[in-house]
Design a protein around this motif. Structure first.
Motif: not given
Length: 638
Positions: A294-298, A315-328, A342-346, A394-397
């Motif tokens: 992600s642009a903020d590096g998290r 998918f995206a996983a938080d590097l600290t917590t390991g929380k995963v979200r499905r992007l598509t 800004d983290g609002k779009w993929t 282009l897909i929103d967050a």
């Protein structure tokens, strides 16, 4: 890869779990965004010479004497410099005259900058070669490929392949950044206890936005089958190495973590409290192929274990917590991805809209159980050799939901040869956001022989690009968006809590597999699936998975009934032979109406495909029907 005045793309109605940041949080998911105005342009590249013979790039081709590329220019488009007006790319220069002619430096694979704003460099070219003419002493390491270029945030360095290209105190776009001032440093990952040898093989390198860390993947073989693990480490400049090769100034990867823990919960594993039951959770952090950050590096982005059977998503996983979200979550295939500043779009490159793989994946809500065997083969089926089917979206967050499947960036046009939305110009990796959030760069290639023409049913198209080029660099201007100021990125920790520190010389872990037996997987809302696993003769891998569904439901809206059996044979790690038998029915709980079926012909569906070659060959049929719409498999060789 890549992305226009929108086309509303529809998909089968469904409600994905964990598809958005709001999933599971109680936060309401907003309605899909309206299509926005997007203008797509083709950017200039060096002129084309039709011949690769030395001296074929003449002053007629290029009056400035700054080199030529071939009709197949070996283009790799990268990201933007911090100014949002220059894009980094690599091309293969050809046809240069022999030395000592001053234009002889324009040969081989080189890093270039391409103006994205319609202006030119001081010499009048819309592009600048950064590496042409570097003195040999400035690049003493091995001549590794410079693919997938990615600019550092300082505008002075570029990651290209397994190299870092550095112009010292000068910005790459400045007149002062001349080839004499450019240095190329190799990257080395130490994999031996004593630091000897050339280091490990690394691929799919992605620069972390803190300019300090690097993500990468590395191939391996587990139980005779192709496997891959991903890693993250710190880039540490070593001006005078004393061990390992090459013994030249280089960047060493230190403090490396494997983004996988074999002792943690896996997407499909046995319930420790009941050894007769399976648990299915694709939202545990287990990075397959790393795709970026992600642009903020998290967060780290990656191709993950399928949340729904035969559906490859990112998918995206938080590097600290390991929380995963499905992007598509669209039933088609995706892997190139970039998250907005800004983290609002993929932005993704996806086969959605083509129905290339929907015959496998259009039935929703089937848990990814047979994917224990089929994931590699399905990934390979996305292409026909070098003929790709990607288009940019282009897909929103909040992700794919309902009938919203994103906005195709290059949807406008008449589809004629060479047009913005010419279906035979297909996306490559990776689409990239500009730092100010107002542009997306991507690149495309045209179908060429042998993946068209001859015995292939697809005729070879004639390129309308300058010089008959079969690759092109595109930019999508998001014309209604104001420029953003990118916030500084806080350096991330060297430690990934849910990963495992890598010790040089340690063995690559064997990815665990289910042991032979019969298990029960309970639906999250109702019903169950009986899963029978058979191991191969050496018990090093699963050979067959058989599943019987009885009123199985994870969403409470539909139930799945029927059977599915899959057997996988690998005579080499890359070669997959799958025997597949399916007879599944998805029924609406409220009305009892059959919503979807997934069925093979009586003799089954038999897929023979090699990862990397990616030529679809099958006997028998596998057909999925959703609300009367029939999805058929592609013809062999297409």
């Amino acid at each position: 890869m890549a992305l226009i005045l929108a086309l509303a793309v529809t998909s089968t109605s469904w409600q994905p779990a964990h598809a958005s940041p709001a999933a599971g949080s109680g936060q309401a998911v907003p309605p899909p965004p309206k299509p926005e105005p997007i203008k797509v342009r083709q950017l200039p590249l060096p002129p084309v010479t039709p011949s690769i013979e030395a001296g074929s790039c003449t002053t007629e081709n290029n009056p400035r004497g700054t080199g030529c590329i071939g009709q197949s220019p070996g283009l790799f488009s990268g990201n933007f410099l911090p100014d949002s007006r220059n894009i980094v790319a690599t091309v293969l220069f050809t046809g240069a005259p022999a030395a000592p002619h001053p234009s002889s430096i324009y040969t081989g694979q080189q890093l270039i900058l391409v103006r994205a704003d319609g202006t030119t460099f001081p010499n009048g070219d819309a592009w600048k070669c950064v590496t042409c003419g570097i003195p040999p002493g400035n690049a003493p390491g091995p001549a590794d490929a410079m693919d997938y270029p990615q600019a550092f945030g300082d505008g002075k360095r570029v990651l290209a392949g397994t190299n870092i290209i550095d112009c010292g105190p000068y910005k790459l776009a400045d007149r002062a950044c001349t080839p004499q001032r450019v240095r190329i440093y190799p990257i080395r990952w130490n994999t031996t206890a004593d630091g000897s040898g050339p280091g490990g093989s690394i691929r799919e390198l992605r620069l972390h936005p803190d300019d300090t860390h690097l993500g990468f993947s590395s191939m391996t073989v587990t139980g005779g089958r192709l496997d891959q693990f991903s890693y993250m480490g710190r880039l540490q400049f070593n001006p005078s190495p004393t061990t390992g090769t090459p013994l030249v100034p280089r960047y060493d990867l230190v403090k490396v973590s494997r983004l996988f823990d074999p002792n943690a919960t896996q997407p499909v594993d046995v319930d420790p409290s009941d050894p007769g039951k399976l648990r299915f959770d694709p939202f545990v952090p287990s990075v397959g192929e790393l795709r970026g950050f992600s642009a903020d590096g998290r967060e780290v982005t990656y191709v993950g274990y399928p949340a729904e059977s035969s559906n490859i998503d990112v998918f995206a996983a938080d590097l600290t917590t390991g929380k995963v979200r499905r992007l598509t979550a669209d039933p088609e295939y995706v892997d190139p991805v970039d998250l907005s500043p800004d983290g609002k779009w993929t932005v993704v490159m996806d086969t959605r809209g083509t129905d290339r793989l929907s015959f496998l994946s259009a039935m929703r809500g089937v848990p990814g159980i047979t994917d224990l065997l089929s994931a590699s083969a399905i990934s390979a089926a996305r292409n026909n050799g070098k003929r790709r089917f990607f288009q940019p979206y282009l897909i929103d967050a909040y992700g794919d939901r309902g009938s919203y499947a994103g906005q195709r960036l290059n949807a406008a046009g008449d589809g004629s040869p060479g047009s913005i939305n010419d279906p035979l110009w297909n996306g490559r990796a990776d689409p990239k956001w500009s730092p100010d959030g107002t542009h997306i760069a991507y690149w495309q290639s045209l179908a060429v022989a042998p993946d068209c023409g001859g015995q292939n049913p697809l005729p070879c198209p004639v390129s309308t690009a300058p010089g008959g080029r079969t690759e092109r660099l595109m930019i999508a201007d998001l014309t209604s968006r104001p420029p953003q100021t990118r916030e500084p990125v806080v350096p991330v920790s060297d430690t990934v809590p849910w990963g495992v520190p890598y010790e040089p010389g340690s063995a690559i872990p064997a990815r665990t597999h289910l042991t032979q037996g019969t298990y029960t997987l309970d639906g999250k809302k109702s019903g169950s699936a009986e899963v029978t696993v058979t191991e191969n003769s050496t018990r090093t891998a699963i050979s067959t998975v058989a599943v019987t569904y009885q009123d199985y439901s994870d969403d409470g809206r539909y139930v799945i009934n029927g059977t599915e059996t899959m057997t996988l044979q690998n005579d080499t790690p890359f070669h997959n032979k799958i025997d597949w038998f399916s007879d599944l029915v998805r029924t609406d709980i409220g009305t009892g109406r059959v919503h979807a079926t997934k069925r093979t012909s009586p003799d089954g569906f038999h897929l023979d495909i090699t990862v990397g070659t990616n030529k679809f060959q099958a006997t028998g049929t596998l057909t999925t029907t959703v609300d009367g719409h029939v999805y058929n498999q592609p013809a062999n060789g297409t």
